[in-house]
Each structure stands twice: as structure tokens, then as C-alpha cells.
Write a protein that holds these residues in place. Structure first.
Motif, PDB file in Angstrom:
ATOM      1  N   ARG A 119     -25.009 -23.194  -0.216  1.00  0.00           N
ATOM      2  CA  ARG A 119     -25.406 -22.572  -1.483  1.00  0.00           C
ATOM      3  C   ARG A 119     -25.964 -21.179  -1.209  1.00  0.00           C
ATOM      4  O   ARG A 119     -26.569 -20.942  -0.173  1.00  0.00           O
ATOM      5  CB  ARG A 119     -26.477 -23.412  -2.164  1.00  0.00           C
ATOM      6  N   PRO A 120     -25.799 -20.265  -2.152  1.00  0.00           N
ATOM      7  CA  PRO A 120     -26.363 -18.917  -1.981  1.00  0.00           C
ATOM      8  C   PRO A 120     -27.885 -18.972  -1.855  1.00  0.00           C
ATOM      9  O   PRO A 120     -28.535 -19.850  -2.422  1.00  0.00           O
ATOM     10  CB  PRO A 120     -25.961 -18.200  -3.267  1.00  0.00           C
ATOM     11  N   GLU A 121     -28.442 -18.002  -1.106  1.00  0.00           N
ATOM     12  CA  GLU A 121     -29.898 -17.937  -0.959  1.00  0.00           C
ATOM     13  C   GLU A 121     -30.561 -17.473  -2.246  1.00  0.00           C
ATOM     14  O   GLU A 121     -31.651 -17.893  -2.588  1.00  0.00           O
ATOM     15  CB  GLU A 121     -30.295 -16.958   0.164  1.00  0.00           C
ATOM     16  N   SER A 122     -29.906 -16.573  -2.952  1.00  0.00           N
ATOM     17  CA  SER A 122     -30.489 -16.013  -4.175  1.00  0.00           C
ATOM     18  C   SER A 122     -30.155 -16.903  -5.371  1.00  0.00           C
ATOM     19  O   SER A 122     -29.154 -17.624  -5.362  1.00  0.00           O
ATOM     20  CB  SER A 122     -29.961 -14.600  -4.396  1.00  0.00           C
ATOM     21  N   PRO A 123     -30.992 -16.857  -6.408  1.00  0.00           N
ATOM     22  CA  PRO A 123     -30.715 -17.659  -7.605  1.00  0.00           C
ATOM     23  C   PRO A 123     -29.381 -17.260  -8.238  1.00  0.00           C
ATOM     24  O   PRO A 123     -28.985 -16.092  -8.206  1.00  0.00           O
ATOM     25  CB  PRO A 123     -31.875 -17.307  -8.542  1.00  0.00           C
ATOM     26  N   ILE A 124     -28.709 -18.238  -8.810  1.00  0.00           N
ATOM     27  CA  ILE A 124     -27.407 -17.989  -9.436  1.00  0.00           C
ATOM     28  C   ILE A 124     -27.412 -18.391 -10.916  1.00  0.00           C
ATOM     29  O   ILE A 124     -26.361 -18.597 -11.508  1.00  0.00           O
ATOM     30  CB  ILE A 124     -26.281 -18.716  -8.686  1.00  0.00           C
ATOM     31  N   ASP A 125     -28.587 -18.458 -11.508  1.00  0.00           N
ATOM     32  CA  ASP A 125     -28.709 -18.893 -12.903  1.00  0.00           C
ATOM     33  C   ASP A 125     -27.914 -18.005 -13.860  1.00  0.00           C
ATOM     34  O   ASP A 125     -27.409 -18.482 -14.873  1.00  0.00           O
ATOM     35  CB  ASP A 125     -30.180 -18.914 -13.316  1.00  0.00           C
ATOM     36  N   GLN A 126     -27.812 -16.723 -13.545  1.00  0.00           N
ATOM     37  CA  GLN A 126     -27.044 -15.819 -14.396  1.00  0.00           C
ATOM     38  C   GLN A 126     -25.563 -16.192 -14.407  1.00  0.00           C
ATOM     39  O   GLN A 126     -24.881 -16.049 -15.424  1.00  0.00           O
ATOM     40  CB  GLN A 126     -27.252 -14.347 -14.003  1.00  0.00           C
ATOM     41  N   TYR A 127     -25.070 -16.696 -13.282  1.00  0.00           N
ATOM     42  CA  TYR A 127     -23.672 -17.131 -13.219  1.00  0.00           C
ATOM     43  C   TYR A 127     -23.482 -18.473 -13.935  1.00  0.00           C
ATOM     44  O   TYR A 127     -22.428 -18.723 -14.502  1.00  0.00           O
ATOM     45  CB  TYR A 127     -23.183 -17.187 -11.772  1.00  0.00           C
TER      46      TYR A 127
END
Length: 142
Positions: A119-127
């Protein structure tokens, strides 16, 4: 051209995606839940002011805190904009795919994504919000 504002609500943060009528992102971001009302109002009055005038619908995930965020957004928009709830199930996995597409991750990361379900380290809530906007288009704009 019409605009869709999609929100992926969560416990600590909410992902937002403003898209055109084809589901292509115009603006993507994440707001903290604790300051959501203030931050959304700042966006509405500032960076997104002209874009939200053409708002067709607000799409919001049916998960945690969606009712509270819907009320906040309604109070800021002060219009009769439609609100549609969309099932969030599986949106995180789809969001990871969009992250890979839009963030242009390298081939090494792509291998780790696929083989190790990394999983990406940064949040992906926008996606995840972008996924919800596209689900809306698929379901209601055939």
C-alpha cells in the motif's frame, strides 16, 4: 460543464475529489475531520470558488460520518445541490490503482504493489473519493 464533488468520509480525515462531467479530476485533496467545516469553507471561498458554481451533485460514501459531513457541506453550499450516497465497499483497492495511475509510480513500486499487495505510504483518500465519483457516473449517467 458540470462538476461532481465526491467525498470519502472517514474517522480522522475525508478524501475529496472535484471532477468534470466525465469523472476526470479537477482537484483532489484530503481534509481533517476535526477542522472539516472550516477547511471546506475556506476551499469553497478560495481555491474552488469558481468551480463549485457548476456543481451538479455531491457524491458521498455511505461509511463512517457521512451524515455529519453532508450537513456541513449543505450549510456551506447554501444551495439545492443533490446529494447521492454511494456504496464505499472495495473503494480502497480501486483507489490504490488510481494512485498508481496518477502518481506515476515506478516499475519497482508497481512490482511491490502487485506481488506483495503493498500500500502507498501516503493517504489515498482523495483517490477513494475519485472512485466514488466514477461509480456515480457509471450508475446514474449511462
Amino acid at each position: 460543464m458540470s462538476r461532481i464533488l465526491a467525498i470519502d468520509p472517514g474517522q480522522d480525515k475525508a478524501g475529496l475529489a472535484l471532477t468534470d462531467g466525465d469523472g476526470e479530476p479537477i482537484w483532489l485533496g484530503i481534509l481533517a475531520i476535526e477542522n472539516f467545516a472550516e477547511e471546506f469553507e475556506e476551499l469553497f471561498d478560495g481555491e474552488l470558488s469558481g468551480q463549485l458554481n457548476e456543481l451538479e451533485v455531491v457524491v458521498i460514501g455511505d461509511g463512517t460520518g457521512s451524515e455529519v459531513l453532508e450537513e456541513i457541506i449543505k450549510s456551506v453550499l447554501k444551495s439545492e445541490t443533490r446529494f447521492i450516497k454511494i456504496n464505499e465497499w472495495g473503494s480502497t483497492d480501486e483507489a490504490i490503482e488510481l494512485y498508481r495511475q496518477y502518481e506515476k509510480t515506478g516499475s519497482i513500486k508497481n512490482i511491490f504493489f502487485k506481488i506483495f499487495n503493498w500500500r502507498p505510504e501516503s493517504p489515498i483518500d482523495q483517490y477513494a473519493a475519485l472512485v466514488l465519483a466514477r461509480r456515480y457516473l457509471k450508475k446514474y449517467q449511462k
